[in-house]
Write a protein that holds these residues in place. Structure first.
Motif, PDB file in Angstrom:
ATOM      1  N   ILE A  33       0.821  -1.219   0.000  1.00 42.11           N
ATOM      2  CA  ILE A  33       0.000   0.000   0.000  1.00 42.11           C
ATOM      3  C   ILE A  33       0.852   1.264   0.000  1.00 42.11           C
ATOM      4  N   GLN A  60      -0.420  -4.629   3.550  1.00 42.54           N
ATOM      5  CA  GLN A  60      -1.665  -4.732   4.300  1.00 42.54           C
ATOM      6  C   GLN A  60      -2.376  -6.037   3.970  1.00 42.54           C
ATOM      7  N   GLY A  64      -7.775  -5.329   5.518  1.00 39.56           N
ATOM      8  CA  GLY A  64      -7.422  -3.964   5.878  1.00 39.56           C
ATOM      9  C   GLY A  64      -7.078  -3.769   7.342  1.00 39.56           C
ATOM     10  N   ARG A  67      -1.199  -4.649   9.214  1.00 35.20           N
ATOM     11  CA  ARG A  67      -0.156  -4.035   8.381  1.00 35.20           C
ATOM     12  C   ARG A  67       1.223  -4.516   8.810  1.00 35.20           C
TER      13      ARG A  67
END
Length: 150
Positions: A33, A60, A64, A67
């Motif tokens: 990302i 990620q 969502g 991370r």
């Protein structure tokens, strides 16, 4: 007592080869990302290294929620160390839930990454294993066997 709000932002891992590590984790299903090269006084202060200069990538999970920040040092030189063992104080590992542990292990094997010993069954709730990923990273993969009923 007042409790400060706190949220886990990411897990950061220094790697020997950023592209190799990105390939491993994106093949497992994470998405890049963001990428950057960082240096300057702010990074020296934040990280505590004089002349801190690194290439970084933020990955990620598909949902969502998780991370992973990978960084490859340009300066100071990266310090090679022995890969940590699961029983060492300060040991770190990153853990992922996967839909199919066999498929995840096939992907890991394509990167030369294999279970430390094998795949375990935890009380018929999870199948799980630790693999040694790129740069010696310990990666736990777990497949839930009993899906909660909605």
């Amino acid at each position: 007592m007042h409790r400060m709000a706190i949220t886990l932002e990411n897990v950061g891992i220094a790697v020997r080869d950023l592209e190799e590590a990105i390939a491993f984790f994106t093949d497992l299903g994470l998405a890049v990302i963001g990428r950057d090269t960082v240096s300057g006084e702010w990074t020296d202060t934040a990280v505590g290294l004089t002349g801190n200069h690194a290439n970084i990538a933020m990955l990620q999970t598909p949902d969502g929620r998780g991370r992973l920040e990978l960084f490859e040092y340009i300066h100071p030189d990266a310090i090679e160390s022995e890969p940590t063992r699961p029983n060492e104080i300060g040991m770190d590992r990153v853990a992922f839930s996967v839909d199919d542990i066999d498929e995840a292990l096939e992907i890991a094997a394509k990167h030369g990454c294999f279970p430390l010993r094998g795949v375990a069954n935890y009380q018929d709730v999870y199948k799980l294993t630790y693999v040694r990923g790129p740069s010696g990273i310990l990666v736990m993969l777990a497949e839930e066997l009993t899906k909660p009923e909605s």
